[in-house]
Write an enzyme that holds these catalytic residues in place. Structure first.
Site, PDB file in Angstrom:
ATOM      1  NE  ARG A  76      -3.580   0.193   2.511  1.00  0.00           N
ATOM      2  CZ  ARG A  76      -4.549   0.416   3.394  1.00  0.00           C
ATOM      3  NH1 ARG A  76      -4.973  -0.568   4.169  1.00  0.00           N
ATOM      4  NH2 ARG A  76      -5.093   1.599   3.510  1.00  0.00           N
ATOM      5  CG  ASP A 111      -3.480   9.299   0.834  1.00  0.00           C
ATOM      6  OD1 ASP A 111      -3.090  10.402   1.281  1.00  0.00           O
ATOM      7  OD2 ASP A 111      -4.624   9.123   0.371  1.00  0.00           O
ATOM      8  CG  HIS A 128      -8.646   6.579  10.082  1.00  0.00           C
ATOM      9  ND1 HIS A 128      -9.610   6.478   9.111  1.00  0.00           N
ATOM     10  CD2 HIS A 128      -9.316   6.751  11.244  1.00  0.00           C
ATOM     11  CE1 HIS A 128     -10.817   6.583   9.660  1.00  0.00           C
ATOM     12  NE2 HIS A 128     -10.667   6.757  10.956  1.00  0.00           N
ATOM     13  CB  CYS A 170      10.975  -0.863  18.167  1.00  0.00           C
ATOM     14  SG  CYS A 170      11.093   0.492  19.360  1.00  0.00           S
TER      15      CYS A 170
END
Ligand SMILES: [Zn+2]
Length: 273
Positions: A76, A111, A128, A170
């Site tokens: 994505r 995005d 989000h 991380c």
């Protein structure tokens, strides 16, 4: 073209000192070629099974198969990286330039196109999250990190490399990181998603411009209802009918503009100037 009534309303808002909030959803980014990922574009095959976005975008799936979830998000991320901001995103930047501290952008889009267009991170609430960022999956700190530039986007079916897995750790504690997005089985909060800030903004909003949002998620609905209840004006911009258009028109003081954001927002920016 906007209706004369809407132009007059926008000019009255511009002359005053009320707050203006823009709330954007997938529609504004569809014009840049980014699918919603809630439909077939978001289906993802893991092993012999096809998963739906509502299964992939969950903490439960991440706990079960974190690599598969990361592959999906890196795919994505690649789709988003190849897209470019459009006239709608640029007009939102103009609105911020015109209105300054009177302006807030609340976006459901992950995005990054608003920030790439030039909207400021301070006045942009990404409720989000953002697919270009990650955070510790073990919550060792509340820090949000950019995904390292050397982590390459994935094509469908492309596996993570050992180097990817290392770079996606991380930076603080070395355990897994996770995409910095709100999943379907998680709840909003202030630190990551500006939940309280968004509601506070709604309370103070005189004019709410809703762009390309279908009204499926909770916080955008709350924002719109709060604005309406407190006497604010709602302008809905959407090529399709949707609950925000009906809310805007209820009471007779709002507007529904059946145009794309790329077409309507530049006209709105001109009227507010
Ligand atoms: Zn950590």
């Amino acid at each position: 073209m906007l209706s004369p009534d809407l132009v007059a309303t926008l000019q009255a808002v511009a002359r005053g000192d009320g707050r203006v909030t823009v709330l954007t959803g997938a529609g504004i980014s569809a014009e840049s070629g980014i699918p919603t990922f809630r439909g077939p574009e978001g289906y993802w095959t893991v092993g012999s099974r096809e998963y739906h976005p509502q299964e992939m975008a969950t903490n439960a799936m991440f706990r079960r198969d974190p690599d598969a979830v990361w592959q999906w998000y890196l795919y994505r991320m690649g789709v988003c990286a190849r897209a470019s901001p459009n006239a709608g995103h640029r007009a939102v930047v103009s609105l911020e330039e015109i209105l300054g501290d009177r302006f807030t952008l609340i976006t459901q889009n992950v995005d990054n196109l608003h920030l790439r267009a030039g909207s400021s991170p301070e006045r942009t609430y990404q409720i989000h999250g953002n697919v270009f960022f990650m955070r510790c999956a073990a919550s060792c700190s509340p820090e949000i990190y950019p995904i390292p530039s050397r982590v390459a986007p994935k094509e469908k079916g492309e596996a993570l490399t050992a180097a990817d897995l290392q770079r996606l750790c991380c930076p603080r504690c070395g355990t897994r990181s996770r995409p910095h997005v709100l999943w379907f089985d998680e709840t909003y909060n202030e630190h990551f998603f500006r939940f309280e800030s968004a509601l506070r903004t709604a309370v103070a909003t005189q004019l709410l411009i809703v762009v390309g949002t279908a009204g499926a998620t909770n916080l955008p609905n709350q924002v719109a209802w709060v604005v309406k209840q407190r006497g604010g004006i709602i302008v809905d911009i959407n090529i399709e009918d949707n609950p925000f258009a009906r809310l805007a028109l209820a009471g007779g003081d709002g507007f529904s503009v059946r145009q794309s954001g790329g077409r309507a927002l530049p006209s709105i920016a001109r009227a507010l100037k």
